[in-house]
Enzyme design. Structure first.
Site, PDB file in Angstrom:
ATOM      1  N   ILE A   1       0.829  -1.202   0.000  1.00  0.00           N
ATOM      2  CA  ILE A   1       0.000   0.000   0.000  1.00  0.00           C
ATOM      3  C   ILE A   1       0.866   1.256   0.000  1.00  0.00           C
ATOM      4  CG2 ILE A   1      -1.709   1.272   1.348  1.00  0.00           C
ATOM      5  CD1 ILE A   1      -2.814  -1.471   2.281  1.00  0.00           C
TER       6      ILE A   1
ATOM      7  N   THR B   1      -2.633  -7.478  -1.526  1.00  0.00           N
ATOM      8  CA  THR B   1      -1.206  -7.153  -1.576  1.00  0.00           C
ATOM      9  C   THR B   1      -0.408  -8.449  -1.536  1.00  0.00           C
ATOM     10  OG1 THR B   1      -0.983  -7.062   0.825  1.00  0.00           O
ATOM     11  CG2 THR B   1      -1.533  -4.995  -0.284  1.00  0.00           C
TER      12      THR B   1
ATOM     13  N   TYR C   1      -2.729  -6.181  17.117  1.00  0.00           N
ATOM     14  CA  TYR C   1      -2.882  -5.376  15.897  1.00  0.00           C
ATOM     15  C   TYR C   1      -4.130  -4.489  15.982  1.00  0.00           C
ATOM     16  CZ  TYR C   1      -3.316  -4.473  10.827  1.00  0.00           C
ATOM     17  OH  TYR C   1      -3.433  -3.882   9.584  1.00  0.00           O
TER      18      TYR C   1
ATOM     19  N   ASP D   1      14.328   3.088  10.197  1.00  0.00           N
ATOM     20  CA  ASP D   1      13.416   2.275  10.994  1.00  0.00           C
ATOM     21  C   ASP D   1      12.667   3.232  11.910  1.00  0.00           C
ATOM     22  OD1 ASP D   1      12.152   0.741  12.894  1.00  0.00           O
ATOM     23  OD2 ASP D   1      13.795  -0.697  13.095  1.00  0.00           O
TER      24      ASP D   1
ATOM     25  N   ALA E   1       3.476   2.676   7.486  1.00  0.00           N
ATOM     26  CA  ALA E   1       4.220   1.480   7.913  1.00  0.00           C
ATOM     27  C   ALA E   1       3.427   0.751   8.994  1.00  0.00           C
ATOM     28  CB  ALA E   1       5.596   1.865   8.442  1.00  0.00           C
TER      29      ALA E   1
END
Ligand SMILES: NC(=O)c1ccc[n+]([C@@H]2O[C@H](COP(=O)([O-])OP(=O)(O)OC[C@H]3O[C@@H](n4cnc5c(N)ncnc54)[C@H](O)[C@@H]3O)[C@@H](O)[C@H]2O)c1
Lengths: 456, 427
Positions: A222, A397, A362, A264, A297
């Site tokens: 994405i 994806t 999540y 990062d 991210a």
């Protein structure tokens, strides 16, 4: 990525077979391409009561070169071109009785809607109603629009925009978005606009010209699509991803004519390094600064709650939520670096709204993103900026390509459009929120899920 | 009157992680690696479709088809096709020499911007048909009649079918570079322990630099490799002590695979420009290339070590710039072999050598070893010959930039053929 089932269902043999078996027949969605007209055909505009928006809508459509069929009567013209969009000004309702007008207008108009058509209802926010009866009528539209979205076929969508008194100036960007191919996979949703902090005119072909955009997680999936769409719309993209993804990241940066920043976002000094980078570089030929920040991210580390170790919990929370908070705060604190009309868009997820088995970490992180965006919205408005969340549903994806076929095929069909979305669908929604003209969309959560059955 | 000069700015760099020979990059050619490295640099600095002043780069081991290696790499990259390019070659000094060339043109105002780089593969090294075979084939080619041709071909013997594989050996002595270095190590009485310690420091420093993200804007992963393949973060003197010597003979042999650089594949590139060009592009300036010097020694007849030329070059450079060896915040001494670095430092400290060989009244003296190769060097990273200069220039420039304005660094690189290239950078 290829939707073999959709292609099959739209082929000659496939059409026959899927019809006979009563299988879903996902349509090929109308997606945006530069140079495309806002709508492929005329629009019908109507009012349910003494609405205050119909004239504005008509003017807006005519401005965009869309022929407007004004329905004097509820039946409308039986002949003539079939409409590509049906717009209903449902402001001004006083009570449930007025809803009859909604039905009377929509039923015949929707019947004639083309494939990949758009139904857009504009209404007053229920929370601002003067009486319970008025609130009831306004709230009723929510159920109505969601149901229309479920009844529509052929890739058509229905969405609801709530317009508080005084926020009329904010209307153009959301209306254009919901009518255009940019919103192909946004269905059954509701957005509340507010008075735009700084009304802006934009070049509709390249609305992001001259803007500097930071996109995290841009090496693939994405994020790569976001980088492409923002660049297509004129932005100079700073593509960020972990150093290990650097080769792909460089490829994307070179493809979109942007810059690659290997970082990062969970590193202890990530925020200061991003700030320093943006101070040191002067992108797009202007002074240091950034206009658009897309926190894309994200990672998953699935396990049932009872089996989840602290490491899975913490890494997901750090990447998906804490990093978004820290980077945003650092940019807010870096004097002037976040330009006045900045647009911050945070990627959440359907799991953050509906929950998902095996994804307590999540879902918690993605729900947290929504809380963050809503809490920050007033401060952002105060500086002329906006912050919003986009919650993708099932997006095809590399990640989903590696799912078992059964899970993937079922997952992809559990929505009104009967197909998975594409990364570009999420990207288009983000690019819309990033537009100068979207100043009246703030603190919103826009789902890009084809009206998923989950958490609807 | 000479035209006023300016100092070239080092804007940044890029390299791919260095891979061990015949491993991750076994199928990548010099052109593949150099192109990927240029593209990584383009991505880092947003140089897509940019026409730069020039790209100067080279390789030590080159196929005949790579006669225009750098230009071909530019054409395959995202730089504008109108960017001129040429090949440079000065053995292991190639990368630094290329940077000096570009910097000098910038200093003279002939260029506003340029890239200097280098690449080498020991996996895809060129193999030549051997000399006997070459003569036979030339004879076949010049034969006028079928009969003459057949006669010439009949001269082929099995031994002539063996290809000639390039060896890492000096043509004039037949000795490998390691064997030469072993002679120097023995002459300067460089001990095994200190060599192993230097190697361990190189690995630890490089690993720590990766861990703190130092290389995040200097390295772009390639073909699945994200860090230098030769890097052993857990390297220790105890482990290195177990290795058998590979260069030198008998009891006194000290040089092992652990304190010598392995054959490596990789590429690097450095972006240079004038201060004005960098400012106009909105790019940072990490450091400036202040001055540079090359030297060569007669290692065949002159009694000097093959890799000792930098020892000669540095005092000349210091004198010209009114500096002492101690006037630096960082030293980057290329670790061809641990013993080379130690012999170099020892030579600068030795009054007799400095007087007799270098013609100096006083020795250059010792350096603060904590300023030496602070982020690791070739022993840990590996040494794809022509790529080492670019690795060092970019690393040092960033180190100086981090340390703040007015910091100074010294680069010293030894090269085959008894040559050395040294330079001063300043932030
Ligand atoms: N694919 C879907 O169906 C779906 C659905 C809902 C939400 N999302 C969300 O959309 C976003 C993108 O998802 P995707 O499917 O493209 O995933 P992806 O795994 O393909 O891409 C995510 C990218 O983020 C990068 N990233 C991860 N950790 C990082 C860090 N610490 N610093 C910098 N970069 C980092 C990864 O390297 C990767 O390139 C995520 O936030 C995800 O949670 C995806």
């Amino acid at each position: 990525m290829n939707d073999w089932y959709r292609n099959f269902a739209n082929s000659g043999v496939g059409t026959t077979i899927t019809r006979q078996l009563g299988l879903p027949r996902p349509a090929v969605l109308r997606r945006y391409e530069p140079g495309q007209p806002l709508l492929p055909g005329p629009a019908v505009v109507g009012s349910a009561a003494a609405g205050r928006l119909a004239d504005r809508l008509t003017a807006l459509l005519q401005d965009a070169g869309v022929p407007v069929q004004s329905l004097g009567t509820a039946d409308g013209p039986e002949d003539g071109e079939r409409p590509a969009a049906v717009l209903l000004d449902a402001t001004g309702l006083t009570g449930p009785a007025d809803l009859a007008g909604v039905h009377a207008f929509l039923a015949p108009a929707v019947k004639r809607l083309r494939p990949s058509g758009r139904v857009l209802v504009l209404a007053d926010p229920p929370a601002e109603a003067a009486t319970p009866a008025q609130a009831a009528a306004r709230q009723a539209l929510d159920g109505l629009v969601r149901s229309v979205a479920k009844e529509l076929r052929g890739g058509s969508t229905a969405n609801l925009v709530l317009v508080p008194a005084g926020a009329e100036e904010a209307l153009a960007a959301p209306v254009r978005f919901f009518l255009s191919g940019r919103s192909a996979y946004v269905d059954g949703q509701q957005v509340t606009v507010s008075a735009p902090v700084a009304p802006a005119v934009q070049d509709e072909e390249r609305p992001l010209t001259g803007k500097v955009a930071v996109v995290t997680g841009a090496a693939r999936g994405i994020g790569a699509a976001i980088a492409r769409v923002l660049a297509r719309d004129g932005a100079h993209v700073v593509a960020v991803d972990v150093p290990a993804a650097g080769q792909a990241l460089a490829g994307i940066a070179n493809e979109v004519g942007g810059a690659a920043l290997q970082l990062d976002i969970t590193a202890a000094d990530a925020a200061s390094r991003l700030v320093e980078h943006l101070r040191e570089r002067r992108y797009a030929g202007v002074g240091p600064g950034v206009d658009i920040v897309v926190h894309n991210a994200g990672i998953t580390r699935d396990k049932l709650l009872v089996n989840m170790d602290a490491d899975r919990w913490n890494t997901v929370m750090t990447v998906n939520l804490q990093a978004q908070l820290d980077l945003t705060q650092a940019l807010l604190d870096a004097d002037g670096l976040l330009r006045p009309a900045a647009r911050v868009v945070c990627v959440s997820s359907q799991s953050g709204i509906a929950g998902n088995r095996g994804q307590t970490n999540y879902a918690a992180s993605k729900a947290g993103v929504i809380g963050m965006v809503r809490a920050w919205a007033p401060e952002f408005a105060g500086r002329g900026a906006t912050i919003n969340a986009v919650a993708p549903g099932f997006i095809v994806t590399e990640m989903t390509a590696s799912m078992p076929v059964g899970t993937r095929e079922v997952g992809a069909r559990l929505n009104s459009l009967q197909q998975g979305g594409l990364p570009v669908d999420v990207a288009e929604t983000i690019a819309w929120l990033a537009q100068p003209a979207s100043g009246g969309v703030n603190g919103q959560v826009v789902r890009v899920c084809g009206q998923s059955l989950l958490g609807a | 009157m000479a035209a006023p000069t300016r100092k070239a700015a080092i804007v940044g760099g890029n390299r791919i992680p260095f891979a061990r020979s015949n491993s991750r990059y076994a199928r990548a050619s010099n052109q593949d690696m150099l192109t990927a490295t240029l593209d990584g640099l383009v991505a880092r600095f947003g140089l897509q479709d940019e026409r730069l002043g020039e790209v100067a780069a080279g390789a030590v081991l080159k196929h005949a088809r790579d006669f225009n290696l750098t230009r071909e790499s530019v054409l395959g990259s995202r730089l504008a096709a109108s960017t001129p390019a040429y090949d440079v070659q000065q053995a292991c000094g190639t990368g630094l020499e290329a940077a000096i060339l570009v910097a000098n043109k910038i200093a003279l105002g002939q260029l506003e911007s340029g890239i200097a780089g280098g690449v080498d593969t020991t996996s895809d090294a060129p193999m030549a048909i051997n000399e006997d075979m070459r003569r036979v084939l030339l004879a076949v080619n010049s034969a006028k009649t079928v009969q003459q041709r057949l006669k010439a071909l009949a001269g082929i013997r099995p031994g002539q079918l063996l290809p000639e594989v390039p060896r890492n050996a000096e043509p004039r002595t037949g000795l490998s570079m390691g064997e030469h270095a072993a002679i120097t190590a023995a002459e300067w009485e460089i001990g095994r322990e200190e060599q192993d310690e230097l190697a361990v420091a190189s690995h630890r420093n490089l690993a720590a630099a990766y861990d703190r993200g130092f290389f995040d804007d200097l390295v772009t992963p390639y073909l699945g490799l994200a860090r230098d393949q030769n890097l052993r973060p857990d390297s220790s003197p105890e482990k290195l002590a177990t290795l058998q010597p590979v260069f030198g003979k008998g009891e006194g042999a000290t040089m092992t695979a652990g304190n010598s650089t392995p054959l490596t594949d990789g590429a690097s590139a450095v972006l240079l420009g004038s201060d004005e060009w960098a400012a106009a592009k909105g790019l940072p300036v990490l450091a400036h290339l202040v001055d540079a010097q090359t030297a060569a020694v007669d290692y065949v007849h002159g009694g000097e070590g093959l890799l000792m030329a930098p020892v000669h070059a540095v005092p000349v450079l210091l004198a010209r710039n009114g500096l002492t060896l101690q006037d630096f915040d960082f030293y980057e001494v290329h670790e061809a072999f641990a013993s080379t670095v130690l012999a170099t430092l020892k030579a600068w400290e030795d009054p007799a050598y400095c007087k007799d060989t270098l013609g100096l009244d006083t020795p250059l003296g010792a350096i603060d070893r904590s300023k030496l190769n602070v982020n690791g060097s070739s022993l840990a990273a590996g040494h794809p010959f022509a790529a080492t200069g670019g690795r060092i220039v970019a690393t040092l420039a960033k180190l100086l930039h981090e340390a703040g304005p007015g910091k100074r660094g010294l680069i010293s690189i030894c090269a085959a053929g008894g040559q050395g290239v040294v330079a001063i950078l300043e932030s």
